[in-house]
Design a protein around this motif. Structure first.
Motif, PDB file in Angstrom:
ATOM      1  N   ALA A  15       0.811  -1.208   0.000  1.00  6.94           N
ATOM      2  CA  ALA A  15       0.000   0.000   0.000  1.00  6.94           C
ATOM      3  C   ALA A  15       0.847   1.260   0.000  1.00  6.94           C
ATOM      4  N   THR A  16       2.134   1.123   0.224  1.00  4.09           N
ATOM      5  CA  THR A  16       2.948   2.328   0.368  1.00  4.09           C
ATOM      6  C   THR A  16       4.045   2.347  -0.679  1.00  4.09           C
ATOM      7  N   THR A  17       4.797   3.409  -0.657  1.00  2.00           N
ATOM      8  CA  THR A  17       5.876   3.563  -1.626  1.00  2.00           C
ATOM      9  C   THR A  17       7.233   3.456  -0.943  1.00  2.00           C
ATOM     10  N   THR A  18       7.320   2.663   0.081  1.00  2.16           N
ATOM     11  CA  THR A  18       8.585   2.455   0.779  1.00  2.16           C
ATOM     12  C   THR A  18       9.673   2.060  -0.215  1.00  2.16           C
ATOM     13  N   LEU A  19      10.826   2.684  -0.060  1.00  3.37           N
ATOM     14  CA  LEU A  19      11.915   2.370  -0.973  1.00  3.37           C
ATOM     15  C   LEU A  19      12.455   0.987  -0.670  1.00  3.37           C
ATOM     16  N   ALA A  20      12.550   0.166  -1.697  1.00  4.11           N
ATOM     17  CA  ALA A  20      12.988  -1.209  -1.488  1.00  4.11           C
ATOM     18  C   ALA A  20      14.386  -1.265  -0.896  1.00  4.11           C
ATOM     19  N   GLY A  21      15.223  -0.297  -1.230  1.00  9.21           N
ATOM     20  CA  GLY A  21      16.604  -0.343  -0.786  1.00  9.21           C
ATOM     21  C   GLY A  21      16.798  -0.057   0.686  1.00  9.21           C
ATOM     22  N   LYS A  22      15.736   0.326   1.368  1.00 13.00           N
ATOM     23  CA  LYS A  22      15.882   0.735   2.765  1.00 13.00           C
ATOM     24  C   LYS A  22      15.487  -0.354   3.749  1.00 13.00           C
ATOM     25  N   TYR A  23      15.163  -1.517   3.276  1.00  9.98           N
ATOM     26  CA  TYR A  23      14.623  -2.511   4.192  1.00  9.98           C
ATOM     27  C   TYR A  23      15.689  -3.073   5.119  1.00  9.98           C
ATOM     28  N   THR A  24      15.242  -3.474   6.290  1.00  9.65           N
ATOM     29  CA  THR A  24      16.144  -4.132   7.224  1.00  9.65           C
ATOM     30  C   THR A  24      15.697  -5.571   7.500  1.00  9.65           C
ATOM     31  N   THR A  25      14.396  -5.786   7.523  1.00  7.39           N
ATOM     32  CA  THR A  25      13.858  -7.111   7.862  1.00  7.39           C
ATOM     33  C   THR A  25      13.199  -7.740   6.639  1.00  7.39           C
ATOM     34  N   VAL A  26      13.398  -9.045   6.487  1.00  7.67           N
ATOM     35  CA  VAL A  26      12.746  -9.779   5.401  1.00  7.67           C
ATOM     36  C   VAL A  26      11.636 -10.637   6.003  1.00  7.67           C
ATOM     37  N   ILE A  27      10.410 -10.367   5.577  1.00  4.74           N
ATOM     38  CA  ILE A  27       9.279 -11.193   5.990  1.00  4.74           C
ATOM     39  C   ILE A  27       9.122 -12.311   4.961  1.00  4.74           C
ATOM     40  N   LEU A  28       9.337 -13.538   5.392  1.00  2.00           N
ATOM     41  CA  LEU A  28       9.179 -14.681   4.491  1.00  2.00           C
ATOM     42  C   LEU A  28       7.823 -15.326   4.727  1.00  2.00           C
ATOM     43  N   ASP A  29       7.106 -15.522   3.641  1.00  2.00           N
ATOM     44  CA  ASP A  29       5.740 -16.041   3.744  1.00  2.00           C
ATOM     45  C   ASP A  29       5.581 -17.315   2.924  1.00  2.00           C
ATOM     46  N   PRO A  30       5.773 -18.465   3.555  1.00  2.00           N
ATOM     47  CA  PRO A  30       5.513 -19.724   2.838  1.00  2.00           C
ATOM     48  C   PRO A  30       4.013 -19.846   2.572  1.00  2.00           C
ATOM     49  N   GLY A  31       3.636 -19.831   1.304  1.00  2.00           N
ATOM     50  CA  GLY A  31       2.224 -19.815   0.953  1.00  2.00           C
ATOM     51  C   GLY A  31       1.478 -21.058   1.412  1.00  2.00           C
ATOM     52  N   HIS A  32       0.165 -20.856   1.645  1.00  2.00           N
ATOM     53  CA  HIS A  32      -0.755 -21.953   2.008  1.00  2.00           C
ATOM     54  C   HIS A  32      -0.399 -22.572   3.365  1.00  2.00           C
ATOM     55  N   GLY A  33      -0.810 -23.814   3.591  1.00  2.00           N
ATOM     56  CA  GLY A  33      -0.570 -24.478   4.867  1.00  2.00           C
ATOM     57  C   GLY A  33      -1.865 -24.882   5.538  1.00  2.00           C
ATOM     58  N   GLY A  34      -1.787 -25.910   6.366  1.00  2.00           N
ATOM     59  CA  GLY A  34      -2.962 -26.399   7.065  1.00  2.00           C
ATOM     60  C   GLY A  34      -4.013 -26.896   6.088  1.00  2.00           C
ATOM     61  N   LYS A  35      -5.240 -26.410   6.260  1.00  2.00           N
ATOM     62  CA  LYS A  35      -6.340 -26.873   5.399  1.00  2.00           C
ATOM     63  C   LYS A  35      -6.181 -26.409   3.950  1.00  2.00           C
ATOM     64  N   ASP A  36      -5.317 -25.425   3.736  1.00  2.00           N
ATOM     65  CA  ASP A  36      -5.069 -24.908   2.385  1.00  2.00           C
ATOM     66  C   ASP A  36      -3.776 -25.525   1.851  1.00  2.00           C
ATOM     67  N   ARG A  37      -3.925 -26.532   0.986  1.00  2.00           N
ATOM     68  CA  ARG A  37      -2.744 -27.242   0.493  1.00  2.00           C
ATOM     69  C   ARG A  37      -2.089 -26.548  -0.688  1.00  2.00           C
ATOM     70  N   GLY A  38      -2.770 -25.538  -1.280  1.00  2.00           N
ATOM     71  CA  GLY A  38      -2.244 -24.951  -2.508  1.00  2.00           C
ATOM     72  C   GLY A  38      -2.364 -25.961  -3.629  1.00  2.00           C
ATOM     73  N   ALA A  39      -1.432 -25.885  -4.566  1.00  2.00           N
ATOM     74  CA  ALA A  39      -1.449 -26.854  -5.662  1.00  2.00           C
ATOM     75  C   ALA A  39      -1.062 -28.233  -5.135  1.00  2.00           C
ATOM     76  N   LYS A  40      -1.642 -29.266  -5.736  1.00  2.00           N
ATOM     77  CA  LYS A  40      -1.289 -30.626  -5.345  1.00  2.00           C
ATOM     78  C   LYS A  40      -1.325 -31.500  -6.588  1.00  2.00           C
ATOM     79  N   TRP A  41      -0.176 -32.007  -6.961  1.00  2.00           N
ATOM     80  CA  TRP A  41      -0.059 -32.834  -8.156  1.00  2.00           C
ATOM     81  C   TRP A  41       0.886 -33.993  -7.873  1.00  2.00           C
ATOM     82  N   GLY A  42       0.497 -35.155  -8.348  1.00  4.08           N
ATOM     83  CA  GLY A  42       1.391 -36.312  -8.267  1.00  4.08           C
ATOM     84  C   GLY A  42       1.876 -36.597  -6.858  1.00  4.08           C
TER      85      GLY A  42
END
Ligand SMILES: [Zn+2]
Length: 196
Positions: A15-42
């Motif tokens: 939502a904001t225009t924060t400059l990408a070069g100024k970040y200090t923390t990386v929020i890692l978001d592993p998609g899906h999980g629990g009842k939401d399996r995401g894609a499932k093949w084979g």
């Protein structure tokens, strides 16, 4: 996975225009999980692969003394609001959501990275270049994810990385292996560091 046909993934945009070069923390978001399996093949579950890659990204970033926050560390369900709320606790952060892709056309393969802001675009470009180089699969490029976005709740630059198509049998067999996940993680990490 994020597309109109199989829209189990949701892109969290900034939502904001924060400059990408100024970040200090990386929020890692592993998609899906629990009842939401995401894609499932084979027999391969995207939710599981996302977490495996995220752990590898976390380890590599921590080795570089870069602060990391994970939205989840186990196979639990998190709503998109919960993921955004976690990210929004941190100032000067970037948000990196990690996914694997799928398509009804099982010949499709490759990696791609979505963004939804100018600052996110820069990060996406840096990640995509290295991710495709490391994984040696098709470079599907960076893509504007605004058309897919259903939420706009994170306040930092955000990208969503698709690390390969598990609907393609050849690519699925690679994605499921630790060495491929390590290569994908290296590409993501180098792109993140380049974006500092
Ligand atoms: Zn996904």
């Amino acid at each position: 996975m994020i597309n109109g046909l199989l829209s189990l993934c949701i892109l969290i945009v900034c939502a904001t225009t924060t400059l990408a070069g100024k970040y200090t923390t990386v929020i890692l978001d592993p998609g899906h999980g629990g009842k939401d399996r995401g894609a499932k093949w084979g027999g391969v579950s995207e939710a599981y692969l996302n977490l495996r890659v995220a752990f590898k990204v976390e380890a590599l970033l921590k080795a570089k003394k870069i602060p990391v926050v994970m939205t989840r560390r186990s196979d639990i369900f998190l709503s998109l609001s919960q993921r955004a709320n976690i990210a929004n606790r941190y100032k000067d952060a970037i948000f990196v959501s990690i996914h694997f892709n799928a398509h009804s056309n099982t010949s499709i393969k490759g990696v791609e990275t979505f963004y939804a802001s100018a600052s996110g675009r820069r990060i996406a470009s840096n990640i995509q270049t290295r991710l495709s180089a490391y994984t040696k699969t098709r470079n599907r490029g960076i893509k504007n994810g605004i058309g897919y976005a259903v939420l706009n709740r994170t306040k930092c630059p955000a990208v969503l990385v698709e690390c390969g198509f598990i609907s393609n049998s050849y690519e699925r067999s690679r994605c499921a292996q630790s060495w491929y996940q390590t290569l994908a993680a290296r590409g993501i990490v180098e792109g993140i560091i380049k974006s500092r």
